[in-house]
Motif scaffolding. Structure first.
Motif, PDB file in Angstrom:
ATOM      1  N   LYS A   1     106.480  73.785   1.191  1.00  0.00           N
ATOM      2  CA  LYS A   1     106.280  73.151  -0.111  1.00  0.00           C
ATOM      3  C   LYS A   1     107.379  73.690  -1.022  1.00  0.00           C
ATOM      4  O   LYS A   1     107.331  74.837  -1.444  1.00  0.00           O
ATOM      5  CB  LYS A   1     104.919  73.541  -0.676  1.00  0.00           C
ATOM      6  CG  LYS A   1     103.894  72.425  -0.579  1.00  0.00           C
ATOM      7  CD  LYS A   1     102.740  72.673  -1.516  1.00  0.00           C
ATOM      8  CE  LYS A   1     101.724  73.539  -0.814  1.00  0.00           C
ATOM      9  NZ  LYS A   1     100.600  73.962  -1.614  1.00  0.00           N
ATOM     10  N   CYS A   2     108.392  72.885  -1.253  1.00  0.00           N
ATOM     11  CA  CYS A   2     109.491  73.356  -2.067  1.00  0.00           C
ATOM     12  C   CYS A   2     109.735  72.367  -3.182  1.00  0.00           C
ATOM     13  O   CYS A   2     109.696  71.162  -2.964  1.00  0.00           O
ATOM     14  CB  CYS A   2     110.776  73.460  -1.250  1.00  0.00           C
ATOM     15  SG  CYS A   2     110.637  74.598   0.123  1.00  0.00           S
ATOM     16  N   SER A   3     109.969  72.885  -4.360  1.00  0.00           N
ATOM     17  CA  SER A   3     110.262  71.939  -5.427  1.00  0.00           C
ATOM     18  C   SER A   3     111.187  72.577  -6.437  1.00  0.00           C
ATOM     19  O   SER A   3     111.243  73.802  -6.565  1.00  0.00           O
ATOM     20  CB  SER A   3     108.978  71.491  -6.107  1.00  0.00           C
ATOM     21  OG  SER A   3     108.369  72.575  -6.727  1.00  0.00           O
ATOM     22  N   HIS A   4     111.934  71.758  -7.103  1.00  0.00           N
ATOM     23  CA  HIS A   4     112.625  72.265  -8.272  1.00  0.00           C
ATOM     24  C   HIS A   4     112.562  71.238  -9.391  1.00  0.00           C
ATOM     25  O   HIS A   4     112.415  70.052  -9.168  1.00  0.00           O
ATOM     26  CB  HIS A   4     114.054  72.719  -7.970  1.00  0.00           C
ATOM     27  CG  HIS A   4     114.995  71.623  -7.585  1.00  0.00           C
ATOM     28  ND1 HIS A   4     115.922  71.782  -6.602  1.00  0.00           N
ATOM     29  CD2 HIS A   4     115.171  70.389  -8.060  1.00  0.00           C
ATOM     30  CE1 HIS A   4     116.618  70.678  -6.481  1.00  0.00           C
ATOM     31  NE2 HIS A   4     116.193  69.814  -7.355  1.00  0.00           N
ATOM     32  N   GLY A   5     112.635  71.754 -10.578  1.00  0.00           N
ATOM     33  CA  GLY A   5     112.626  70.882 -11.728  1.00  0.00           C
ATOM     34  C   GLY A   5     113.667  71.403 -12.678  1.00  0.00           C
ATOM     35  O   GLY A   5     113.943  72.591 -12.738  1.00  0.00           O
TER      36      GLY A   5
ATOM     37  N   THR B   1     118.950  69.020  -1.056  1.00  0.00           N
ATOM     38  CA  THR B   1     119.105  68.395  -2.361  1.00  0.00           C
ATOM     39  C   THR B   1     120.213  69.115  -3.120  1.00  0.00           C
ATOM     40  O   THR B   1     120.143  70.327  -3.295  1.00  0.00           O
ATOM     41  CB  THR B   1     117.787  68.518  -3.164  1.00  0.00           C
ATOM     42  OG1 THR B   1     116.709  68.256  -2.285  1.00  0.00           O
ATOM     43  CG2 THR B   1     117.746  67.547  -4.300  1.00  0.00           C
TER      44      THR B   1
ATOM     45  N   HIS C   1     115.130  66.430 -14.283  1.00  0.00           N
ATOM     46  CA  HIS C   1     115.345  66.285 -12.852  1.00  0.00           C
ATOM     47  C   HIS C   1     114.196  66.959 -12.118  1.00  0.00           C
ATOM     48  O   HIS C   1     113.806  68.069 -12.444  1.00  0.00           O
ATOM     49  CB  HIS C   1     116.676  66.946 -12.467  1.00  0.00           C
ATOM     50  CG  HIS C   1     116.874  67.042 -10.995  1.00  0.00           C
ATOM     51  ND1 HIS C   1     117.546  66.098 -10.289  1.00  0.00           N
ATOM     52  CD2 HIS C   1     116.446  67.955 -10.105  1.00  0.00           C
ATOM     53  CE1 HIS C   1     117.530  66.444  -9.004  1.00  0.00           C
ATOM     54  NE2 HIS C   1     116.884  67.563  -8.876  1.00  0.00           N
TER      55      HIS C   1
ATOM     56  N   GLN D   1     119.512  73.536  -6.099  1.00  0.00           N
ATOM     57  CA  GLN D   1     119.668  72.990  -4.751  1.00  0.00           C
ATOM     58  C   GLN D   1     118.559  73.425  -3.802  1.00  0.00           C
ATOM     59  O   GLN D   1     118.070  74.544  -3.895  1.00  0.00           O
ATOM     60  CB  GLN D   1     120.978  73.480  -4.130  1.00  0.00           C
ATOM     61  CG  GLN D   1     122.206  73.179  -4.915  1.00  0.00           C
ATOM     62  CD  GLN D   1     123.390  73.946  -4.348  1.00  0.00           C
ATOM     63  OE1 GLN D   1     123.898  73.627  -3.285  1.00  0.00           O
ATOM     64  NE2 GLN D   1     123.792  74.985  -5.043  1.00  0.00           N
ATOM     65  N   LEU D   2     118.226  72.534  -2.914  1.00  0.00           N
ATOM     66  CA  LEU D   2     117.291  72.865  -1.840  1.00  0.00           C
ATOM     67  C   LEU D   2     117.983  72.600  -0.515  1.00  0.00           C
ATOM     68  O   LEU D   2     118.599  71.555  -0.331  1.00  0.00           O
ATOM     69  CB  LEU D   2     116.042  71.972  -1.924  1.00  0.00           C
ATOM     70  CG  LEU D   2     115.193  72.012  -3.192  1.00  0.00           C
ATOM     71  CD1 LEU D   2     114.126  70.932  -3.145  1.00  0.00           C
ATOM     72  CD2 LEU D   2     114.541  73.373  -3.354  1.00  0.00           C
TER      73      LEU D   2
ATOM     74  N   ALA E   1     112.575  67.590  -8.070  1.00  0.00           N
ATOM     75  CA  ALA E   1     112.742  67.372  -6.636  1.00  0.00           C
ATOM     76  C   ALA E   1     111.651  68.107  -5.892  1.00  0.00           C
ATOM     77  O   ALA E   1     111.247  69.197  -6.284  1.00  0.00           O
ATOM     78  CB  ALA E   1     114.104  67.871  -6.179  1.00  0.00           C
TER      79      ALA E   1
END
Lengths: 247, 480, 407
Positions: free
Chosen positions: C338-342, B403, B418, C329-330, B420
């Motif tokens: 288990k990956c996340s971003h906000g 991403t 945002h 970024q991932l 993800a």
């Protein structure tokens, strides 16, 4: 104490209050009832000074002073307290930190030094006891993850801490089960004195069994269409709002 | 212009004229790319001088550019001089019956539930009887004519509506925009042209599928859609069935223009040949799609990307007008050795402009999927809003999911959010389905469909049904 | 003369090893990064490096009580004055010494420059099983009457089962330009716990590039808290590499900027082994014409299964002229993760402001309290109370209110 004359208010061109007249004296409890959309919550917000509403006509006097020119916090510091229908969550701020800031800001206005931490804690403990609140509560973040009942109890706790002259309880009964309702009502009753007044805004008569009003007003289409004593609430409960609105 | 070029031009324009037309029948111009090839293409299409000039300018610009390398893709060097830049209209070898068609392809058609006659048509089998679709085409042309809608091949529009083409071509995607857009501008073969007049709601969904005459427009398509004030059109791109085109390189350009209060809904199901399970073959798909929204206008991009060996595609919106709206809904599935680098750009210029991005990536096998997006709120875009959600689902420990969102905010009254997530397909969900008697492959299809629901819901209904089936097919064999 | 010329001239006077020469050549061949470099897309050094700087050694300065003024008052203090180590504590199980040459990654020109020419910095070695409860405070103080470019090159090695907390402050006192290229390499051996607290609170003549590379073995926990309150230009590169299972990397950041201050937080977590975690919370508050950049990358390598990675970046733009560019970024090559971003960009919640004002708080105080609440998630992770207090005071100061945010 509070004098509202021909108050008209709107939001984004939509007229909501269409000439409210209301007078509240020290020591009195007024109930404002009415169907959904009649303008009950708007009236509460306008008294508190929410900027979203535009007052187009009329006046509000509080202790012989024009309220409409005052900012929200100035009204609060004059002694007006609004218990929110939907209390706002403030992540990152604990209840105790919030209360401390409120109390000390008020004291600053009055030219007083901040309240010593121990006194403040004592005061908070005392008021918590009044509302059957346990001690872990103070370190929780404001309304974050609170149940409906906890949020309303938190409102009344703040009411107790700030000790206002005029309390406006906006749908304080919504979302409460009967036990929570009793606790909240009991708290409100204990805080009543000859020198303060309460406006209870509610859709149902139920709350008025516990906080007994001296006067009941029915709001419809932004106007008070009927006023009476506490018996009016029972009549409404029995006959429904159609009884008033069809007239 | 040098003497030599002048000579060449003279020769191409006179003496060899027919020669080239003969060449068309033989399908192609010589391999390689130079000014002459560009001129030849223009000549074959009998284009006006200004369009040739434009193509040549694009070509000169392309020559100076370098192939972009920033994307998260890995593919062998493309030799641009070893490609054929004009091979359409390709007269496909006529097959006498379905028996001659690749059985793999037929199997896919069958799974998609495509009627026999359509199967024949899609596979390029000569249809003896007067085929239904001819009458379909005629009726729908009548309907559009009544509404004043223009829907025709791009090359036809150049002849019939040169003023419209001249006014709008390259206005949203200038040939200077990027390497592949420049290439397309120089050598584009054909594509679609749509014009919706003022105050008109296009009476039907427009689809290239119906426009059989231009179905084989080949590698460098160019599409231009103009929606005048208060108009609406829904455009479906690609096919409602899988066209297994095996051209090596696709570099398309799509330009959308939405005038005040207009709306364009652009849906794509892309299912070009992805290569085999060993990663051999497959289409390289480099597409530039962009739309401009004027006041209160709306562009909604929906894409289901299941094909191509390599996908490079960022359908974008320039939200120029106040209160304009941009949307991007995407499902990108990669399996085996496929690679997809896709996303969107939302550029907010107008006040109260809003954009929504929902991107779902599903990666299986040894594939790699990337979301790459830009949200830019410019200084004047007061009260703008963006919400983006990019989720990836991983199936198998050899695939990769990435991403790369870029968020640039220069206005303090705007709000951007945002989110993800990347996670594995839920084993407990599969188990639950298994326990209820659903086999693992079906369970995955079910879960993936649920996962993509937000996007699939945006597709027109008939399209959605086939897209769902396509998801299942794309993931076949992904369960170890 | 520009900085690169200053450096070129100075480098000729230095005795360099072969490796240092190579690094130096690689720096001069690429120069300082510019905005065409993806990692520097939003961050320009041009305005800084065009200036003339003194790059040679500076004399140690002496200013009344300067250390006491800047210090948070911890017993264990390491103090640098103009690059020279002037005091360091004696602690059982911990060896603290002046600059020692060591090898490090030189994957960019900033690090090549540091590796080739830096001659100042500290070296801390913590023996196995050494647990230090009170933090070590490290002060880098700079005072000069001319524009100064200074490089520090530090290393920290934590032994098995050890525990170390550091509080670091790089501070310039004088009015001329100061530009610091700071690099710290941290190696955490098994079962160690490390906490690194950084305050970056300087005047508008101060520019800083701070790179910190942390290498973690199995069962280690490593946390870096970066609190930015000022400086004209700040670029933090914070890189974690997890080389053992069950490692945890934590990053918390708060930036409160005003004027035309600029801060860029670049983070990178490289999950190279299974069963690891990372947690990242960055909060940015931008006033006036300030500008923020955030670039966070989480990489999960193939076969690094059961990774739990969380990243959030929240920003408040509190003025018309403030801007933020953010790029979370991932990059994930394993499936059982288990990956996340906000990421959010917005303003203070109007409902919450009204609520607070209805309780009697004035506009400014209500906004400040709400802003503080916004940073709380990150501030809360700081385990050293004195440092936390200091940060809360600095936030109030920066927001220009006299509120005591302590609970």
């Amino acid at each position: 104490m509070l004098n509202i004359k021909n108050l008209k208010a709107q939001i984004e061109e939509i007229k909501i209050l269409n000439g409210i007249n209301l007078s509240v004296n020290a020591g009195e409890v007024h109930a404002i009832m009415g169907p959904n959309g009649s303008g009950k919550s708007t009236l509460a917000s306008v008294i508190a000074g929410k900027e979203d509403y535009e007052v187009t006509d009329g006046e509000i006097e509080f202790e012989s002073e024009d309220l409409l020119d005052l900012a929200v916090e100035e009204r609060s510091n004059k002694g007006i307290f609004l218990s929110f229908q939907y209390p706002v969550e403030i992540p990152g701020i604990s209840v105790s930190n919030f209360m401390k800031t409120c109390i000390n800001e008020r004291r600053k206005q009055q030219g007083l030094d901040p309240m010593p931490a121990t006194d403040l804690l004592k005061l908070m403990r005392e008021k918590m006891e009044l509302l059957n609140i346990n001690s872990g509560y103070l370190s929780r973040n404001m309304n974050e993850g609170f149940s409906g009942g906890e949020k309303k109890r938190n409102e009344i706790f703040q009411l107790a801490m700030l000790n206002p002259k005029l309390s406006i309880l906006d749908e304080t009964d919504s979302g409460l089960d009967i036990d929570a309702l009793k606790i909240v009502a009991n708290g409100v009753n204990k805080l009543r004195t000859e020198n303060n007044a309460t406006i209870v805004i509610t859709h149902y008569q139920r709350l008025l069994d516990y906080i007994v009003p001296d006067f009941v007003h029915v709001l419809y289409n932004g106007k008070i269409v009927k006023s009476g004593g506490k018996e009016l609430a029972y009549e409404l409960e029995e006959k429904g709002y159609d009884w008033i609105t069809k007239k | 212009m040098s003497e030599n070029l002048k000579k060449i031009e003279k020769i191409t324009s006179s003496k060899y004229k027919y020669g080239f037309i003969t060449n068309i029948k033989e399908d192609r111009v010589p391999n390689g790319l130079n000014r002459n090839i560009v001129k030849t293409i223009s000549k074959i299409k009998n284009e006006p001088q200004w369009l040739l000039d434009w193509r040549l300018k694009a070509f000169s610009h392309w020559e100076k550019m370098k192939e972009p390398k920033w994307q998260n893709l890995n593919y062998p060097e493309i030799d641009f001089q070893d490609l054929c830049y004009y091979s359409a209209p390709k007269e496909k070898k006529k097959l006498k019956s379905l028996d001659e068609v690749d059985p793999e392809l037929l199997k896919t058609y069958k799974k998609l539930g495509i009627p026999l006659d359509e199967q024949k048509m899609l596979a390029g089998v000569a249809v003896d009887a007067v085929f239904d679709s001819v009458s379909i085409v005629t009726t729908f042309k009548e309907t559009l004519k009544k509404a004043g809608v223009i829907f025709c091949p791009f090359s036809e529009a150049v002849q019939k509506y040169p003023e419209l083409i001249k006014k709008y071509i390259g206005k949203v995607v200038p040939y200077t925009d990027n390497y592949y857009a420049a290439l397309n501008s120089a050598v584009f073969s054909d594509g679609s042209f749509v014009y919706i007049p003022k105050n008109t709601r296009c009476p039907m969904e427009l689809s290239t599928y119906f426009r059989i005459n231009a179905a084989n427009t080949g590698q460098f398509e160019r599409t231009l859609i103009i929606a005048e004030d208060n108009s609406y059109v829904s455009y479906l791109e690609g096919c409602t069935a899988p066209m297994r085109d095996e051209n090596q390189l696709h570099a398309a350009v799509v330009e959308l223009i939405t005038m005040d209060n207009a709306e364009i809904k652009y849906s794509t199901v892309q299912n070009w040949y992805p290569g085999d399970e060993k990663g051999v073959g497959g289409v390289f798909n480099f597409v530039t799609k962009r739309g401009i929204c004027h006041k209160n206008a709306k562009i909604s991009w929906t894409q289901v990307e299941t094909g191509s060996a390599v996908t490079w595609k960022y359908p974008s919106c320039i939200l120029k007008g106040d209160n304009s709206i941009g949307e991007f809904f995407s499902v990108a599935i990669t399996n085996n050795f496929q690679q997809a680098d896709t996303g969107t750009k939302m550029v907010h210029l107008g006040k109260n402009s809003k954009s929504t991005i929902i991107a779902k990536g599903i990666c299986a096998g040894k594939s790699n999927g990337s979301y790459r997006g830009l949200v830019r709120i410019n200084k004047g875009a007061t009260n703008s809003r963006n919400f983006s959600q990019c989720d990836s689902l991983l199936m198998g420990d050899k695939c990769g999911s990435h991403t790369f969102p870029y968020i640039e905010v220069k206005n303090n009254s705007s709000q951007v959010e945002h989110e993800a997530t990347t996670s594995k397909i839920g084993e407990d969900q599969i188990f639950y389905c298994n326990q209820r008697g659903i086999d693992t492959e079906s369970a995955i299809a079910l879960i993936v469909n649920g996962y993509c629901k937000d996007v699939l819901d945006q597709l027109p209904m008939e399209f959605a049904v086939e897209a769902k089936k396509l998801l299942e097919i794309s993931l076949e064999g992904s369960v170890g | 003369m520009s900085l690169i010329n200053n450096l070129e001239k100075y480098s000729k006077t230095l005795l360099l090893s072969t490796e240092e020469k190579n690094d130096l050549n690689s720096f001069f061949s690429s120069g300082f990064p510019n905005i065409s470099d993806e990692e520097w897309k939003y961050t320009s050094l041009n305005k800084i490096v065009k200036n003339d700087f003194v790059v040679e050694d500076l004399p140690v300065f002496d200013e009344d009580n300067i250390i006491d003024k800047v210090s948070l008052g911890f017993k264990n203090k390491i103090v640098f004055l103009n690059g020279k180590l002037v005091s360091s504590p004696k602690i059982d199980g911990i060896t603290i010494s002046d600059f020692k040459s060591f090898k490090s990654k030189t994957n960019n020109s900033i690090l090549s420059l540091n590796s080739s020419m830096a001659r100042n910095g500290f070296s801390i070695d913590v023996e196995n099983n050494t647990v230090l409860n009170s933090p070590i405070e490290i002060l880098f103080l700079i005072s000069s009457t001319r524009n100064t470019f200074l490089q520090y090159r530090n290393q920290i090695n934590l032994g098995k089962n050890s525990n170390l907390k550091i509080i670091e402050n790089i501070h310039s006192i004088h009015e001329n330009l100061a530009f610091i290229n700071h690099f710290t390499q941290v190696k955490c051996d098994e079962n160690s716990i490390f906490e690194y607290n950084k305050t970056q609170n300087n005047k508008d003549n101060f520019s800083l590039i701070d790179t910190c590379n942390i290498y973690q073995e199995a069962n280690t926990t490593s946390s870096v808290n970066t609190l930015i309150f000022g400086g004209s230009f700040i670029r933090n590169n914070l890189n974690f590499e997890q080389n053992g299972e069950n490692a945890e990397s934590n990053m918390n950041g708060v930036s409160v900027l005003n004027g035309s201050q600029f801060a860029d937080n670049h983070t990178f977590v490289d999950h190279k082994k299974s069963n690891c975690r990372s947690n990242e919370v960055y909060k940015g508050i931008y006033l006036d014409k300030s500008k923020g950049v955030f670039n966070g990358k989480i990489m999960v390598r193939p076969e690094s299964q059961k990774i739990d990675a969380f990243q959030s970046n929240n920003n408040l733009l509190l003025s018309d002229e403030s801007t933020i560019d953010t790029k979370p970024q991932l990059e994930i090559y394993a499936d059982d993760v288990k990956c996340s971003h906000g990421c959010t960009i917005g303003q203070l919640d109007k409902e919450a402001l009204f609520y607070m004002k209805s309780r009697g708080l004035a506009e400014k105080e209500a906004k400040a309290l709400l802003t503080y609440a916004f940073t709380n998630e990150a501030i809360d992770k700081i385990s050293v109370p004195e440092f936390k207090d200091k940060c809360e005071k600095l936030i109030a100061e920066k927001l220009n209110v006299k509120l005591d945010f302590n609970h």
